[in-house]
Design an enzyme around this catalytic site. Sequence first.
Site, PDB file in Angstrom:
ATOM      1  N   HIS A  55       0.851  -1.186   0.000  1.00  0.00           N
ATOM      2  CA  HIS A  55       0.000   0.000   0.000  1.00  0.00           C
ATOM      3  C   HIS A  55       0.888   1.237   0.000  1.00  0.00           C
ATOM      4  O   HIS A  55       2.039   1.194   0.459  1.00  0.00           O
ATOM      5  CB  HIS A  55      -0.896   0.024   1.228  1.00  0.00           C
ATOM      6  CG  HIS A  55      -1.972  -1.009   1.205  1.00  0.00           C
ATOM      7  ND1 HIS A  55      -3.052  -0.946   2.038  1.00  0.00           N
ATOM      8  CD2 HIS A  55      -2.136  -2.128   0.459  1.00  0.00           C
ATOM      9  CE1 HIS A  55      -3.848  -1.981   1.814  1.00  0.00           C
ATOM     10  NE2 HIS A  55      -3.303  -2.714   0.854  1.00  0.00           N
ATOM     11  N   GLU A  57       0.939   3.827   1.843  1.00  0.00           N
ATOM     12  CA  GLU A  57       1.409   4.208   3.172  1.00  0.00           C
ATOM     13  C   GLU A  57       2.599   3.355   3.606  1.00  0.00           C
ATOM     14  O   GLU A  57       3.589   3.868   4.142  1.00  0.00           O
ATOM     15  CB  GLU A  57       0.287   4.053   4.213  1.00  0.00           C
ATOM     16  CG  GLU A  57      -0.930   4.883   3.956  1.00  0.00           C
ATOM     17  CD  GLU A  57      -2.018   4.120   3.191  1.00  0.00           C
ATOM     18  OE1 GLU A  57      -1.707   3.467   2.165  1.00  0.00           O
ATOM     19  OE2 GLU A  57      -3.180   4.185   3.616  1.00  0.00           O
ATOM     20  N   CYS A  85      -6.247   1.856   5.803  1.00  0.00           N
ATOM     21  CA  CYS A  85      -6.878   0.604   6.227  1.00  0.00           C
ATOM     22  C   CYS A  85      -6.277   0.163   7.572  1.00  0.00           C
ATOM     23  O   CYS A  85      -5.363   0.799   8.108  1.00  0.00           O
ATOM     24  CB  CYS A  85      -6.654  -0.477   5.168  1.00  0.00           C
ATOM     25  SG  CYS A  85      -4.935  -1.039   5.052  1.00  0.00           S
ATOM     26  N   CYS A  88      -2.423  -0.405   7.531  1.00  0.00           N
ATOM     27  CA  CYS A  88      -1.651   0.836   7.473  1.00  0.00           C
ATOM     28  C   CYS A  88      -1.731   1.618   8.772  1.00  0.00           C
ATOM     29  O   CYS A  88      -0.738   2.208   9.209  1.00  0.00           O
ATOM     30  CB  CYS A  88      -2.094   1.666   6.276  1.00  0.00           C
ATOM     31  SG  CYS A  88      -1.699   0.840   4.701  1.00  0.00           S
TER      32      CYS A  88
END
Length: 171
Positions: A55, A57, A85, A88
């Site tokens: 992701h 992040e 999410c 993260c």
Amino acid sequence: MNDQADQQFMEQALKLARQAAELGEVPVGAVVVRHNKVVGRGWNQPIRSNNPCAHAEIIALQAAATALDNYRLSGCQLYVTLEPCTMCVGAMIHARIERLVYGAQEPKAGAVVSRLQLLQAGHFNHHIAVRGDFLAACSSRLLRHFFAQKRRQRSSLRQHAEDSHDLNILT
């Protein structure tokens, strides 16, 4: 941070999100900032890297940790175009991110305000200041455009497959 700095760094995250979209990834971008300087950048890459953890992040946090030579990112802010999410948020807590600024809410999997409110849980040993819905319209527009384009592509492929099937029947 002030509105001008927040806007500058969120615009950098939006640029990274557009880069992700160009590569066929969900358009999410992130930057980690310390002392008004970007120390980590990332955009969504799970498809091309075959890594469900890639992701924006996570990639930005990893880049910042490498740049700062420390897995703790105390004093850092994370700017991301979409509400993080669960994974993260957990990484942000472990990294000791000081502040989160995010764009659009994520109604399906958001773990800050939308589905879960993990940063409000009192049992964590670290707390993160949050500024949400910052430049949310830009982030939302980018996501809507990306998914509309994906739907059009799927529809076009379906139509092409049906046309090919019809031609095979006629021959």
